[in-house]
Design a protein around this motif. Structure first.
Motif, short mmCIF file in Angstrom:
data_model
loop_
_atom_site.label_atom_id
_atom_site.label_comp_id
_atom_site.label_asym_id
_atom_site.label_seq_id
_atom_site.Cartn_x
_atom_site.Cartn_y
_atom_site.Cartn_z
N CYS A 131 0.80 -1.23 0.00
CA CYS A 131 0.00 0.00 0.00
C CYS A 131 0.83 1.28 0.00
CB CYS A 131 -0.99 0.00 1.18
SG CYS A 131 -0.24 0.43 2.76
N GLY A 132 2.16 1.16 0.21
CA GLY A 132 3.02 2.34 0.14
C GLY A 132 3.14 3.13 1.43
N ALA A 133 2.44 2.71 2.51
CA ALA A 133 2.56 3.43 3.79
C ALA A 133 3.87 3.04 4.49
CB ALA A 133 1.37 3.09 4.69
N ARG A 134 4.19 3.72 5.58
CA ARG A 134 5.39 3.42 6.37
C ARG A 134 5.25 2.05 7.06
NH1 ARG A 134 10.48 5.95 6.56
NH2 ARG A 134 10.18 7.97 5.58
N VAL A 135 6.37 1.36 7.24
CA VAL A 135 6.36 0.13 8.04
C VAL A 135 7.11 0.37 9.35
CG1 VAL A 135 6.21 -1.45 6.07
CG2 VAL A 135 8.47 -0.76 6.91
N PHE A 183 8.85 -6.44 9.74
CA PHE A 183 8.37 -5.17 9.23
C PHE A 183 6.86 -5.30 9.00
CE2 PHE A 183 12.89 -4.86 7.98
CZ PHE A 183 13.18 -3.65 8.59
N VAL A 184 6.09 -4.48 9.71
CA VAL A 184 4.62 -4.54 9.64
C VAL A 184 4.13 -3.18 9.17
CG1 VAL A 184 2.49 -4.96 10.93
CG2 VAL A 184 4.59 -6.18 11.57
N CYS A 185 3.18 -3.19 8.22
CA CYS A 185 2.65 -1.93 7.68
C CYS A 185 1.79 -1.21 8.72
CB CYS A 185 1.84 -2.21 6.42
SG CYS A 185 1.13 -0.69 5.73
N CYS A 188 -1.98 -0.96 6.47
CA CYS A 188 -2.76 -2.14 6.08
C CYS A 188 -2.41 -3.39 6.88
CB CYS A 188 -2.63 -2.41 4.57
SG CYS A 188 -1.05 -3.13 4.07
N ALA A 189 -1.41 -3.29 7.78
CA ALA A 189 -1.03 -4.38 8.70
C ALA A 189 -0.39 -5.59 8.02
CB ALA A 189 -2.22 -4.81 9.56
N THR A 190 -0.06 -5.47 6.73
CA THR A 190 0.66 -6.56 6.07
C THR A 190 1.99 -6.81 6.78
OG1 THR A 190 -0.33 -6.08 3.92
CG2 THR A 190 1.76 -7.29 3.90
N ILE A 191 2.29 -8.10 7.03
CA ILE A 191 3.57 -8.47 7.64
C ILE A 191 4.53 -8.84 6.50
CG2 ILE A 191 4.74 -10.04 9.23
CD1 ILE A 191 1.94 -10.54 10.51
#
Lengths: 183, 183
Positions: free
Chosen positions: A7-11, A24-26, A29-32
């Protein structure tokens, strides 16, 4: 890693619920984003009593000799990857035979998987990543100009096994760049 | 993959100079994001004539039986990863012994690396990802409730080899979810 590839947000580096290690977790969007070791696949190409080595045209260890090997690609088997790398680096066609060595290099998160392979013809030549490609008997091998500990260990085991008349399976760990152990 | 994990800009799928395959390349900073196969490491934990299996508490194949195995982590060896997964899934301590099987699963870009291991005690129990953990003799193995083709093939080879009195090294490829070949 700074940004989420989804999604391009900070992790942020944090330990997810139910996990034991930081990932590293977004933040959005909480993607791991898991990061895992990489497989290096390659061959010991044989022709009668000689084996094929490549002199590296790229860093690291430019100018030193190595077995044809490289990063395994998605969608292929270890055997197909080993044959592909041999074609790319030495323009050489092989029949991949026997799994010969598995080396762990934990400090760089790599695992080498190397096969014995039979050269199908002598129509080899330097690929883009090689300066030179040559067949060597055991006594011709440039032992002081071998690029990597994995390759040196593999060649030592290979010639030892050949003398014994039986090729075994070798599992080892390269502990640091300067100290190599194998069994 | 949509965004660069380094700088956060958009990525495009393109073949980098000198490469043969399309990669995700950052439109802004030109970082190439390689994607590579993942290693799954695990054990066949032995206790006398029995082996330890785990009944999965998670998808895929929840409720079916498997060997303790999971994704290898950065910074560890295949042997250390196999022991760690056995501790996590079965709360079992093992002495990792011999490399027993390497299975390629190209359609999901995974490589399984499985070791024979000796259970150090009987103080095992279900970890978070297991519903149940049990020792099985060959005849007790729930063959119709095995989670994965890799596990079924590994167990078949294991008991065959044990009957022959010699444990070999098995390299195979799981071609599709429904068709398994091994040698």
């Amino acid at each position: 890693m700074n940004f989420c590839s989804q999604c391009g947000a900070r992790v942020s580096l944090k330990v997810p619920a139910g996990d034991a290690l930081p990932r590293f977790v977004c933040d959005a969007c909480a993607t791991i984003h898991y990061q895992n070791p990489k497989l290096i696949v390659g061959c010991i190409p044989e022709w009668e009593d000689r084996i094929l080595l490549c002199r590296r045209a790229i860093e690291p260890r430019r100018g030193l000799w190595t077995l044809p090997a490289g990063f395994m690609e998605n969608g292929e088997t270890t055997m197909a990857g080993a044959a592909r790398e041999t074609l790319e680096e030495a323009n050489a066609r092989v029949n991949v035979m026997q799994l010969f060595a598995v080396y762990n290099i934990p400090h760089i998160s790599q695992v080498y998987v190397l096969f014995r392979a039979r050269l199908l013809d002598l129509d080899y030549s330097a690929g883009e990543e090689s300066l030179e490609v040559r067949l060597f008997t055991e006594h011709e091998v440039p032992w002081d100009e071998i690029a990597f500990a994995t390759v040196r260990n593999t060649l030592t085991h290979y010639f030892d096994d050949r003398r014994l008349g039986h090729f075994g399976m070798h599992v080892g760990t390269i502990e640091t760049p300067s100290r190599a152990t194998a069994r």
